[in-house]
Design a protein around this motif. Structure first.
Motif, PDB file in Angstrom:
ATOM      1  N   ALA A 120       0.818  -1.219   0.000  1.00  0.00           N
ATOM      2  CA  ALA A 120       0.000   0.000   0.000  1.00  0.00           C
ATOM      3  C   ALA A 120       0.850   1.266   0.000  1.00  0.00           C
ATOM      4  N   TRP A 121       2.093   1.174   0.452  1.00  0.00           N
ATOM      5  CA  TRP A 121       2.951   2.357   0.573  1.00  0.00           C
ATOM      6  C   TRP A 121       3.490   2.783  -0.774  1.00  0.00           C
ATOM      7  N   LYS A 122       3.382   4.097  -1.072  1.00  0.00           N
ATOM      8  CA  LYS A 122       3.827   4.626  -2.352  1.00  0.00           C
ATOM      9  C   LYS A 122       4.532   5.967  -2.165  1.00  0.00           C
ATOM     10  N   THR A 123       5.516   6.227  -3.025  1.00  0.00           N
ATOM     11  CA  THR A 123       6.106   7.556  -3.104  1.00  0.00           C
ATOM     12  C   THR A 123       5.160   8.460  -3.893  1.00  0.00           C
ATOM     13  N   ARG A 124       5.484   9.755  -3.942  1.00  0.00           N
ATOM     14  CA  ARG A 124       4.665  10.682  -4.720  1.00  0.00           C
ATOM     15  C   ARG A 124       4.635  10.305  -6.202  1.00  0.00           C
ATOM     16  N   GLU A 125       5.687   9.605  -6.625  1.00  0.00           N
ATOM     17  CA  GLU A 125       5.756   9.172  -8.024  1.00  0.00           C
ATOM     18  C   GLU A 125       4.927   7.922  -8.289  1.00  0.00           C
ATOM     19  N   GLY A 126       4.322   7.359  -7.237  1.00  0.00           N
ATOM     20  CA  GLY A 126       3.524   6.151  -7.390  1.00  0.00           C
ATOM     21  C   GLY A 126       4.335   4.871  -7.364  1.00  0.00           C
ATOM     22  N   ILE A 127       5.547   4.940  -6.835  1.00  0.00           N
ATOM     23  CA  ILE A 127       6.415   3.765  -6.762  1.00  0.00           C
ATOM     24  C   ILE A 127       6.170   3.030  -5.457  1.00  0.00           C
ATOM     25  N   GLY A 128       5.941   1.722  -5.540  1.00  0.00           N
ATOM     26  CA  GLY A 128       5.710   0.906  -4.356  1.00  0.00           C
ATOM     27  C   GLY A 128       6.107  -0.526  -4.616  1.00  0.00           C
ATOM     28  N   VAL A 129       6.111  -1.338  -3.564  1.00  0.00           N
ATOM     29  CA  VAL A 129       6.433  -2.758  -3.721  1.00  0.00           C
ATOM     30  C   VAL A 129       5.462  -3.383  -4.719  1.00  0.00           C
ATOM     31  N   GLY A 130       6.005  -4.087  -5.692  1.00  0.00           N
ATOM     32  CA  GLY A 130       5.190  -4.695  -6.733  1.00  0.00           C
ATOM     33  C   GLY A 130       5.210  -3.939  -8.050  1.00  0.00           C
ATOM     34  N   THR A 131       5.739  -2.709  -8.060  1.00  0.00           N
ATOM     35  CA  THR A 131       5.814  -1.948  -9.305  1.00  0.00           C
ATOM     36  C   THR A 131       6.712  -2.688 -10.301  1.00  0.00           C
ATOM     37  N   LEU A 133       9.153  -3.549 -13.623  1.00  0.00           N
ATOM     38  CA  LEU A 133      10.307  -2.872 -14.194  1.00  0.00           C
ATOM     39  C   LEU A 133       9.903  -1.888 -15.288  1.00  0.00           C
ATOM     40  N   SER A 134       8.948  -2.257 -16.113  1.00  0.00           N
ATOM     41  CA  SER A 134       8.513  -1.366 -17.192  1.00  0.00           C
ATOM     42  C   SER A 134       7.996  -0.039 -16.651  1.00  0.00           C
ATOM     43  N   GLU A 135       7.271  -0.083 -15.527  1.00  0.00           N
ATOM     44  CA  GLU A 135       6.743   1.136 -14.917  1.00  0.00           C
ATOM     45  C   GLU A 135       7.870   1.916 -14.234  1.00  0.00           C
ATOM     46  N   LEU A 136       8.793   1.203 -13.623  1.00  0.00           N
ATOM     47  CA  LEU A 136       9.937   1.876 -13.004  1.00  0.00           C
ATOM     48  C   LEU A 136      10.730   2.660 -14.044  1.00  0.00           C
ATOM     49  N   ARG A 137      10.888   2.100 -15.222  1.00  0.00           N
ATOM     50  CA  ARG A 137      11.639   2.789 -16.276  1.00  0.00           C
ATOM     51  C   ARG A 137      10.911   4.043 -16.753  1.00  0.00           C
ATOM     52  N   LYS A 138       9.588   4.016 -16.720  1.00  0.00           N
ATOM     53  CA  LYS A 138       8.828   5.211 -17.087  1.00  0.00           C
ATOM     54  C   LYS A 138       9.064   6.330 -16.086  1.00  0.00           C
ATOM     55  N   LYS A 139       9.197   5.958 -14.826  1.00  0.00           N
ATOM     56  CA  LYS A 139       9.328   6.955 -13.766  1.00  0.00           C
ATOM     57  C   LYS A 139      10.780   7.355 -13.506  1.00  0.00           C
ATOM     58  N   LEU A 140      11.704   6.421 -13.676  1.00  0.00           N
ATOM     59  CA  LEU A 140      13.105   6.673 -13.356  1.00  0.00           C
ATOM     60  C   LEU A 140      13.973   6.912 -14.581  1.00  0.00           C
ATOM     61  N   GLY A 141      13.461   6.625 -15.772  1.00  0.00           N
ATOM     62  CA  GLY A 141      14.304   6.667 -16.950  1.00  0.00           C
ATOM     63  C   GLY A 141      15.099   5.377 -17.067  1.00  0.00           C
ATOM     64  N   ASP A 142      16.102   5.370 -17.946  1.00  0.00           N
ATOM     65  CA  ASP A 142      16.952   4.191 -18.100  1.00  0.00           C
ATOM     66  C   ASP A 142      18.043   4.247 -17.045  1.00  0.00           C
ATOM     67  N   ASP A 159      21.412   7.350  -8.333  1.00  0.00           N
ATOM     68  CA  ASP A 159      22.160   8.465  -8.912  1.00  0.00           C
ATOM     69  C   ASP A 159      22.263   8.369 -10.429  1.00  0.00           C
ATOM     70  N   SER A 160      21.842   7.235 -11.000  1.00  0.00           N
ATOM     71  CA  SER A 160      21.822   7.086 -12.451  1.00  0.00           C
ATOM     72  C   SER A 160      20.419   7.294 -13.014  1.00  0.00           C
ATOM     73  N   SER A 161      19.485   7.741 -12.164  1.00  0.00           N
ATOM     74  CA  SER A 161      18.082   7.854 -12.559  1.00  0.00           C
ATOM     75  C   SER A 161      17.565   9.278 -12.441  1.00  0.00           C
ATOM     76  N   ARG A 162      16.307   9.460 -12.825  1.00  0.00           N
ATOM     77  CA  ARG A 162      15.654  10.765 -12.683  1.00  0.00           C
ATOM     78  C   ARG A 162      15.384  11.112 -11.229  1.00  0.00           C
ATOM     79  N   LEU A 163      15.496  10.121 -10.343  1.00  0.00           N
ATOM     80  CA  LEU A 163      15.242  10.354  -8.925  1.00  0.00           C
ATOM     81  C   LEU A 163      16.543  10.429  -8.133  1.00  0.00           C
ATOM     82  N   SER A 164      17.576  10.972  -8.740  1.00  0.00           N
ATOM     83  CA  SER A 164      18.869  11.076  -8.069  1.00  0.00           C
ATOM     84  C   SER A 164      18.786  11.912  -6.798  1.00  0.00           C
ATOM     85  N   ARG A 165      17.772  12.783  -6.703  1.00  0.00           N
ATOM     86  CA  ARG A 165      17.606  13.592  -5.484  1.00  0.00           C
ATOM     87  C   ARG A 165      17.298  12.724  -4.263  1.00  0.00           C
ATOM     88  N   TYR A 166      16.887  11.485  -4.477  1.00  0.00           N
ATOM     89  CA  TYR A 166      16.597  10.576  -3.370  1.00  0.00           C
ATOM     90  C   TYR A 166      17.817   9.761  -2.947  1.00  0.00           C
TER      91      TYR A 166
END
Length: 222
Positions: A120-131, A133-142, A159-166
């Motif tokens: 049930a837990w999600k980040t603001r980007e909608g990332i959670g357990v069970g997401t 890989l295809s969806e992760l790539r949409k949110k994080l890039g390659d 640090d190699s993704s769009r979420l490097s701020r995390y």
């Protein structure tokens, strides 16, 4: 090994804000009595800041007030590779909202991280357990990640993704379907071990890769 990832993973790195509660029905001209607040089903992860109402200053006694003593179980867990041990408190909730708070020491007054988060837990980007890989790539890039089948297997290099701020605030780790190694041994072996791989590597595709673990750092060790 990325030092910041291993540092957080060693000590490693959760829940429910209080809902406003409507006043109970009252007779006319009598004072309004507000019902005792109950934990809401807010399941927002803010990396480095909070998991629901669990923040950098939350104590074990705060957990009792938030969730009730009957939902808590104290335990001791081992660090990665069996190095060290840490005081922890399991918070047992329904609907995929359970989690584990890992403490700085046995006083249970300063949380290091929150982990073992339910789906049930999600980040603001909608990332959670069970997401997947295809969806992760949409949110994080390659992005890049460690290979499977070792202690830090499947850990995403933020640090190699769009979420490097995390970076330093969040650990995301993926895993394959339980039978993937037997069904697709060549693909599985091709992306296993202490090496980094691109998320676009074609060997990931048949393995059913999904996010398996989230660790939220609150007071990472220095």
């Amino acid at each position: 090994m990325n030092p910041s990832i291993k540092g957080i993973a060693t000590v490693a790195l959760a829940l429910l804000l209080t809902n406003p509660v409507a006043a109970l029905p009252q007779k006319t001209n009598q004072p309004v009595t507000v019902a005792k607040s109950q934990p809401s089903k807010d399941t927002l992860i803010v990396p480095g800041e909070r998991v629901g109402p669990i923040t950098r200053t939350t104590t074990k006694q705060d957990l009792v007030k938030l969730f009730g003593a009957s939902h808590l179980v104290d335990k001791t867990i081992s660090g990665p590779e069996g190095m060290g041990s840490f005081a922890a408190t399991q918070v047992n909730l329904n609907q995929g909202r359970s989690l584990l708070v890992v403490w700085n020491d046995n006083t249970r007054t300063k949380p290091l991280d929150v982990r073992n988060l339910g789906s049930a837990w999600k980040t603001r980007e909608g990332i959670g357990v069970g997401t997947p890989l295809s969806e992760l790539r949409k949110k994080l890039g390659d992005f890049k990640l460690y290979g499977l089948a070792w202690d830090y297997g499947g850990t995403i290099l933020l640090d190699s993704s769009r979420l490097s701020r995390y970076q330093g605030k969040l650990i995301l780790r993926v895993n394959a379907d339980p039978n993937a190694a037997q069904k697709y041994p060549n693909d599985y072996q091709a992306v296993s071990g202490d090496s980094t791989f691109s998320s676009s590597n074609t060997h990931w595709k048949p393995l059913g890769i999904r996010l398996a673990e989230i660790i939220v750092a609150l007071n990472p060790s220095q």
